[in-house]
Motif scaffolding. Structure first.
Motif, PDB file in Angstrom:
ATOM      1  N   SER A  84      -1.779   6.554   1.716  1.00 20.77           N
ATOM      2  CA  SER A  84      -2.262   5.069   1.615  1.00 20.77           C
ATOM      3  C   SER A  84      -1.065   4.156   1.705  1.00 20.77           C
ATOM      4  CB  SER A  84      -2.743   4.870  -0.084  1.00 20.77           C
ATOM      5  OG  SER A  84      -3.227   3.569  -0.108  1.00 20.77           O
TER       6      SER A  84
ATOM      7  N   SER B 195      -1.837   0.975   0.604  1.00 24.16           N
ATOM      8  CA  SER B 195      -2.165   0.000  -0.515  1.00 24.16           C
ATOM      9  C   SER B 195      -0.868  -0.303  -1.212  1.00 24.16           C
ATOM     10  CB  SER B 195      -3.057   0.625  -1.599  1.00 24.16           C
ATOM     11  OG  SER B 195      -3.091  -0.297  -2.727  1.00 24.16           O
TER      12      SER B 195
ATOM     13  N   GLU C 106      -4.390   4.604   7.117  1.00 24.04           N
ATOM     14  CA  GLU C 106      -5.157   3.444   7.228  1.00 24.04           C
ATOM     15  C   GLU C 106      -5.832   3.486   8.510  1.00 24.04           C
ATOM     16  OE1 GLU C 106      -7.927   1.368   7.343  1.00 24.04           O
ATOM     17  OE2 GLU C 106      -7.011   1.142   5.308  1.00 24.04           O
TER      18      GLU C 106
ATOM     19  N   ARG D  41      -2.673  -4.476   5.200  1.00 23.79           N
ATOM     20  CA  ARG D  41      -2.254  -3.748   4.229  1.00 23.79           C
ATOM     21  C   ARG D  41      -0.703  -3.969   4.138  1.00 23.79           C
ATOM     22  NH1 ARG D  41      -5.454  -2.018  -0.034  1.00 23.79           N
ATOM     23  NH2 ARG D  41      -6.569  -0.194   0.725  1.00 23.79           N
TER      24      ARG D  41
ATOM     25  N   TRP E 212       1.911  -6.069   1.131  1.00 21.59           N
ATOM     26  CA  TRP E 212       3.005  -5.350   0.444  1.00 21.59           C
ATOM     27  C   TRP E 212       3.643  -6.058  -0.596  1.00 21.59           C
ATOM     28  CZ3 TRP E 212       5.289  -1.911   4.470  1.00 21.59           C
ATOM     29  CH2 TRP E 212       4.493  -0.657   4.756  1.00 21.59           C
TER      30      TRP E 212
END
Length: 253
Positions: A63, A65, A94, A103, A107
């Motif tokens: 991920s 995320s 991704e 994404r 961050w």
């Protein structure tokens, strides 16, 4: 063989903690955040100069995320991992190029570096987005083994100045593959291979003055064929081989 452009810091060795490995690959693969922290600390104590880690959700999916990347980076740094931390920013984490951009722009905790595979779509835009956020870029380019010229050409067209390295994944330890990198822009070069190519490519990196990467993400066995018990054991073996290869090269000059 020596003189690659923009050589890395002397003896630069990056440990790849987990990659796409899972529980089926054996006990040497760190899985939980706690395991990753312990593995990173041990690998750095063994001599690794950088850490590459694939952040994963609790169910094991890679991920990008911020809710996955940020806490892992904070845990690593909070535990005392003081070397640069790198995360991958590719299709594995991704699949959608626009999603990758979204994404990394979201961050809240930044890694020191991020890998950008130039064999995947949207690499140049992703590299620019990372640099704009202050994250250095490792541009990953496959060489040999049927890899076409497009990823390297795409990197050369981009070749953003500043905090960029070329990370070449070699299908085999063929010096001819590395010789072709001498005419590149002056960026640091890191070489690595996977599985059977991992140790031969590491020796080649030492001979030509490039940085190197090793870890269970690349190979699960030591140079003598024994199963590796940890990333730290792989790092120790790699430093021993690099020292021997460098000494042999110096002696042949």
């Amino acid at each position: 063989m020596s003189g690659l452009p923009g050589g890395p810091p002397e003896g630069m060795l990056q440990v790849a903690l987990n990659g796409s490995r899972g529980a089926a690959d054996g006990a040497a693969v760190p899985l939980s955040p706690g395991d990753l922290v312990r593995s990173a600390l041990d690998a750095v104590a063994a001599g690794a100069c950088e850490v590459l880690v694939h952040p994963r959700t609790p169910c094991g999916r890679e991920s990008l995320s911020p809710r996955v990347v940020g806490p892992l980076l904070e845990e690593l740094r909070g535990a005392g991992v003081r070397v640069p931390l790198t995360v991958p920013a590719g299709v594995g984490a991704e699949p959608d190029p626009a999603g990758r951009l979204e994404r990394v722009r979201s961050w809240t905790v930044l890694p020191d570096r991020a890998t950008v595979p130039f064999a995947e779509p949207g690499a140049r835009e992703l590299g620019q987005a990372l640099l704009a956020r202050g994250v250095a870029v490792d541009a990953v380019v496959p060489l040999g083994g049927g890899a076409g010229p497009e990823p390297l050409a795409r990197f050369l067209e981009w070749a953003a100045p500043g905090r960029v390295r070329l990370v070449a994944e070699l299908a085999e330890a063929d010096p001819a593959l590395v010789a072709g990198l001498r005419w590149l822009p002056p960026v640091p070069v890191v070489l690595y291979g996977r599985e059977g190519a991992a140790w031969p490519v590491l020796r080649l990196a030492a001979r030509c003055g490039a940085g190197a990467r090793i870890g269970v993400a690349q190979v699960l066995h030591l140079p003598d064929g024994r199963p590796a018990r940890s990333n730290a054991e792989l790092v120790s073996a790699a430093l021993g081989l690099r020292g021997g290869a460098a000494t042999a090269t110096a002696g042949n000059r």
